[in-house]
Design an enzyme around this catalytic site. Structure first.
Site, mmCIF file in Angstrom:
data_model
loop_
_atom_site.group_PDB
_atom_site.id
_atom_site.type_symbol
_atom_site.label_atom_id
_atom_site.label_comp_id
_atom_site.label_asym_id
_atom_site.label_seq_id
_atom_site.Cartn_x
_atom_site.Cartn_y
_atom_site.Cartn_z
ATOM 1 N N HIS A 1 40.566 35.546 40.147
ATOM 2 C CA HIS A 1 39.244 36.475 40.636
ATOM 3 C C HIS A 1 38.164 35.839 41.305
ATOM 4 O O HIS A 1 38.037 34.558 40.896
ATOM 5 C CB HIS A 1 39.004 37.533 39.620
ATOM 6 C CG HIS A 1 38.233 37.067 38.565
ATOM 7 N ND1 HIS A 1 38.920 36.356 37.337
ATOM 8 C CD2 HIS A 1 37.046 36.607 38.154
ATOM 9 C CE1 HIS A 1 38.106 36.019 36.534
ATOM 10 N NE2 HIS A 1 36.806 36.067 37.028
ATOM 11 N N ALA A 2 37.499 36.501 41.654
ATOM 12 C CA ALA A 2 35.953 35.968 42.433
ATOM 13 C C ALA A 2 34.991 36.949 42.013
ATOM 14 O O ALA A 2 35.329 38.037 41.283
ATOM 15 C CB ALA A 2 36.060 35.844 44.064
#
Length: 133
Positions: A52-53
């Site tokens: 994820h970011a």
């Protein structure tokens, strides 16, 4: 860019006879105020986490035991960093995708710029690519 300037070196205080202390201080070795700290441990060998970011959260990752490979992706380039020294941290900026591969017995400490809120996570890679461009 995903350069070596993301690597942060902490002071190593002590000696082999008495042990060592490493320090992360806001304004000195940490580029943001720390509002949350958590650690990940007990992962099986080669376990992949992350994926994820974040929209706004900044993170400082430190492997305090063992080794963790961190693959950062800013949408244009990917770079792998091996965290295997507790005096070295990796700065993960917002809008940078992170994948982490844990080695057996590793402990990763993460210092974050905000408290946890799910809305800040970008978990869909295609959405991330659109936002990062």
């Amino acid at each position: 860019m995903l350069n070596e300037d993301l690597i942060i070196h902490f002071p190593k205080i002590g000696s082999e006879a008495e042990g060592y202390l490493a320090v992360a201080e806001v304004g000195k070795t940490c580029p943001f105020p720390i509002l949350r700290t958590y650690w990940v441990y007990g992962c099986p060998n080669t376990m992949q986490r992350g994926g994820h970011a974040h929209h706004t959260i900044e993170q400082l990752l430190v492997c305090v035991s063992g080794a963790v490979e961190v693959i950062l992706d800013n949408g244009r380039e990917k770079k792998s960093f091996l965290l295997d020294d507790p005096t070295v941290g990796l700065y993960q900026k917002p809008l940078v995708w992170g994948d982490l591969i844990y080695h057996q017995g590793s402990v990763l400490v993460v210092m974050a710029s905000t408290l946890y809120f799910a809305e800040d996570y970008i978990r869909d890679y295609q959405e991330f690519l659109q936002l990062a461009s």
